[in-house]
Scaffold this motif. Structure first.
Motif, PDB file in Angstrom:
ATOM      1  N   PRO A  75       0.823  -1.217   0.000  1.00  0.00           N
ATOM      2  CA  PRO A  75       0.000   0.000   0.000  1.00  0.00           C
ATOM      3  C   PRO A  75       0.853   1.261   0.000  1.00  0.00           C
ATOM      4  N   ILE A  76       0.296   2.335  -0.543  1.00  0.00           N
ATOM      5  CA  ILE A  76       0.972   3.628  -0.504  1.00  0.00           C
ATOM      6  C   ILE A  76       0.876   4.168   0.921  1.00  0.00           C
ATOM      7  N   GLY A  77       1.991   4.540   1.490  1.00  0.00           N
ATOM      8  CA  GLY A  77       2.037   5.039   2.866  1.00  0.00           C
ATOM      9  C   GLY A  77       3.445   4.906   3.398  1.00  0.00           C
ATOM     10  N   THR A  78       3.577   4.841   4.696  1.00  0.00           N
ATOM     11  CA  THR A  78       4.900   4.695   5.289  1.00  0.00           C
ATOM     12  C   THR A  78       5.393   3.267   5.133  1.00  0.00           C
ATOM     13  N   LEU A  79       6.707   3.106   5.229  1.00  0.00           N
ATOM     14  CA  LEU A  79       7.274   1.759   5.155  1.00  0.00           C
ATOM     15  C   LEU A  79       6.797   0.918   6.340  1.00  0.00           C
ATOM     16  N   ARG A  80       6.576   1.554   7.466  1.00  0.00           N
ATOM     17  CA  ARG A  80       6.040   0.855   8.648  1.00  0.00           C
ATOM     18  C   ARG A  80       4.683   0.225   8.318  1.00  0.00           C
ATOM     19  N   GLU A  81       3.821   1.002   7.625  1.00  0.00           N
ATOM     20  CA  GLU A  81       2.506   0.488   7.257  1.00  0.00           C
ATOM     21  C   GLU A  81       2.623  -0.623   6.205  1.00  0.00           C
ATOM     22  N   ALA A  82       3.578  -0.482   5.293  1.00  0.00           N
ATOM     23  CA  ALA A  82       3.780  -1.502   4.274  1.00  0.00           C
ATOM     24  C   ALA A  82       4.240  -2.817   4.895  1.00  0.00           C
ATOM     25  N   TYR A 137       1.202  -4.535   6.886  1.00  0.00           N
ATOM     26  CA  TYR A 137       0.019  -4.914   6.132  1.00  0.00           C
ATOM     27  C   TYR A 137      -0.152  -6.451   6.127  1.00  0.00           C
ATOM     28  N   PRO A 138      -1.367  -6.969   6.342  1.00  0.00           N
ATOM     29  CA  PRO A 138      -2.650  -6.276   6.422  1.00  0.00           C
ATOM     30  C   PRO A 138      -3.056  -5.849   7.834  1.00  0.00           C
ATOM     31  N   HIS A 139      -2.133  -5.932   8.801  1.00  0.00           N
ATOM     32  CA  HIS A 139      -2.435  -5.520  10.174  1.00  0.00           C
ATOM     33  C   HIS A 139      -2.109  -4.035  10.355  1.00  0.00           C
ATOM     34  N   GLN A 140      -2.446  -3.506  11.512  1.00  0.00           N
ATOM     35  CA  GLN A 140      -2.142  -2.112  11.821  1.00  0.00           C
ATOM     36  C   GLN A 140      -0.677  -1.962  12.193  1.00  0.00           C
TER      37      GLN A 140
END
Length: 577
Positions: free
Chosen positions: A440-447, A450-453
């Protein structure tokens, strides 16, 4: 059921849900307030019509005190009109956004439920669902409110002014074939005739706009999608030097926009000629019809101006269809697209599943006479029965195109085409790593999360897993937002997927060519890391390299059948090279 009834039902199915939902009380309260403001505006218009007679009679009689008093009265009426009009628009916009937000959430949920987004794309049963959710819902809510409120206002205005026009216009007497005919309230009949002829003319000229508007939305969405595809695949296109081909395809798509737009322009030109002639002639028409009574002394200047104003209100109300025709065409095209979207998603939700999924309490995975077909029914894999034990590691091999990845999709529950039963232990967590992982587009932390918070994992966990997966150089970008699917190489993206698996710690892990972009050394490292970090994981790997065989205990081998579907059989490891 005829087409008209079907279309009405489709429109009702789109509009009704919001007004009976959990938002209904606030929505109805806002709508009632808007209707009240609309009625207030009509009432002020009636008062201004009465003001016309008094004001212009004062001008004709040179009555300065009455003239001055009417100027003040007009100031109050105009101020009240402005306040009501401003708050009517304000509340309408607020209601529109509430309606759009509610419908957007429902449509997004419906599209995402049961992987409908996946199946509609696979079966190509609707085009550009993103455009339908983002643009068409906006048009639906905006135009439904504006058109319905406009129609209500026109009906109330018609009821208010038709009585006034009937009384102030008086009778008209004329002779036909030596018969004297008296037509009471003759201006009303002229207004009805004028509006009826105008409406028929506008409908006849503008009816092609519905289909042209439908096509224009589709062509615009196709062109926009082509531009997005170039952004998503910029690296591959640049390496192929495919710019001329991409430009040609974009030019062809824009040519469809241009050609359809010229058709819209030609119809709109005719529509504007008819509607502008109708509107301009309506200014002088009541004066021409009422002039004989004015010059005969039956009415004064104030009466003439009141007739003109009342005729304009009645004729304007009767001309609602003419004034709203372009918006109606746009609204109808939008309704058709959303109804098609709804029908396609419902079709996916209701389609029968040839492969049944069953929750069990023992084996991580069982295949019972599972056969795979393509969506058109063509056989892909003949019926196979397999059982996967807890902690077992299985390698799936076979020629390309024989159904290995499709089998994993069936196990994931997103491929319903086929027969048989797939059972999975309901107490075990499952994770699938495809060849090209979604980032997903966003921070590397979010990538990574994924798919968790992203809050589910600490900085220490994230930094450690990046280092273990040979992504240490990305640690400093942990909180940087970017389109990581473009910034990372295919090999880095696959190592990122392994990092996710280690963070998620699933009980059952499926790898579908998940190391195809890695060199041999890194591939060995990733499998060693899985075995070390997830020692009890049940693993199923689809791969073409025999080098990973040593990390597995069993092989599910696919063999191609030239005269029928592929076969799947169990074979021991190590595999032959």
């Amino acid at each position: 059921m005829n087409t008209s009834t079907t279309q009405k039902r489709a429109v009702w199915q789109l509009i009704k849900p919001f007004w009976v939902s959990e938002e209904k009380w606030r929505a109805w309260a806002m709508l009632i307030a808007i209707v009240g403001l609309s009625l207030g505006l009509v009432y002020i218009s009636v008062l201004i019509n009465q003001w016309n007679q008094v004001f212009y009679d004062a001008l004709q009689n040179k009555n300065y005190p009455v003239f001055k008093a009417q100027l003040w009265r007009f100031t109050y009426l105009a101020l009240a009109f402005i306040v009501l009009a401003v708050y009517k628009i304000y509340l309408t916009q607020g209601l529109q956004m509430r309606w759009r937000r509610w419908m957007t959430e429902k449509f997004m949920g419906k599209w995402l439920a049961h992987q409908a987004y996946y199946h509609t794309e696979q079966q190509q049963i609707i085009d550009n669902p993103d455009q339908r959710i983002s643009d068409d819902l906006n048009v639906l809510t905006q135009y439904t409110l504006s058109l319905s409120l406009g129609l209500l206002s026109s009906l109330v205005t018609l009821c208010s002014f038709i009585t006034i026009l009937w009384h102030i216009s008086g009778p008209m007497t004329f002779v036909i074939a030596q018969h004297t005919i008296t037509l009471p309230g003759y201006m009303v009949w002229f207004a009805l005739l004028y509006a009826a002829l105008g409406s028929l003319l506008i409908w006849w000229v503008g009816k092609p706009l519905v289909m042209l508007g439908f096509n224009q939305e589709r062509y615009e969405a196709n062109f926009r999608f082509g531009l997005i595809r170039i952004r998503e695949n910029n690296d591959a296109i640049a390496l192929y030097h495919g710019e001329p081909r991409e430009k040609q395809q974009l030019s062809n798509r824009f040519e469809a926009i241009r050609s359809n737009w010229w058709s819209i322009m030609r119809i709109t030109r005719r529509l504007n000629i008819a509607s502008n002639f109708y509107g301009q002639f309506a200014i002088v028409f009541p004066l021409l019809v009422a002039a004989p009574r004015y010059f005969s002394g039956a009415i004064q200047m104030g009466g003439l101006m009141q007739i003109s104003s009342a005729f304009g209100q009645v004729q304007g109300s009767l001309s609602w269809f003419i004034d709203a025709f372009s918006n109606l065409a746009t609204w109808k095209a939008c309704v058709n697209r959303l109804a098609g979207f709804n029908a396609a998603v419902d079709e996916v939700h209701n389609q029968p599943r040839g492969i049944s999924l069953k929750q069990e309490d023992h084996s991580p995975l069982t295949l019972c006479e599972v056969g795979l077909t393509l969506p058109d029914g063509q056989p892909l894999l003949s019926a196979a029965t397999m059982t996967l034990q807890r902690g077992e590691r299985v390698l799936v091999v076979g020629p390309s195109g024989c159904g290995k990845s499709t089998l994993l999709r069936a196990i994931a529950g997103i491929w319903p085409y086929g027969s048989g039963e797939i059972g999975q232990d309901k107490h075990l967590t499952t994770l699938f790593l495809p060849q090209r992982s979604y980032i997903p587009i966003g921070t590397l932390r979010e990538a990574l999360s994924y798919p968790h918070q992203d809050k589910d994992y600490s900085d220490e966990q994230l930094l450690k897993v990046l280092e273990n997966c040979r992504l240490k150089h990305l640690q400093r970008w942990l909180d940087t937002s970017a389109n990581w699917s473009h910034r990372l190489s295919p090999g880095e993206q696959q190592r990122l997927a392994f990092a996710r698996a280690i963070l998620t710690r699933p009980d059952v892990l499926f790898l579908d060519e998940a190391t195809s972009a890695l060199d041999d050394e890194t591939e060995q490292l990733m499998y060693c890391l899985l075995v070390d970090e997830l020692p009890g994981v049940t693993l199923v790997s689809v791969a073409h390299r025999n080098s990973v065989a040593k990390y597995h205990q069993t092989c599910w081998r696919f063999s191609r059948n030239e005269n029928g579907p592929a076969q799947m059989a169990l074979s021991p490891l190590p595999m032959p090279s």
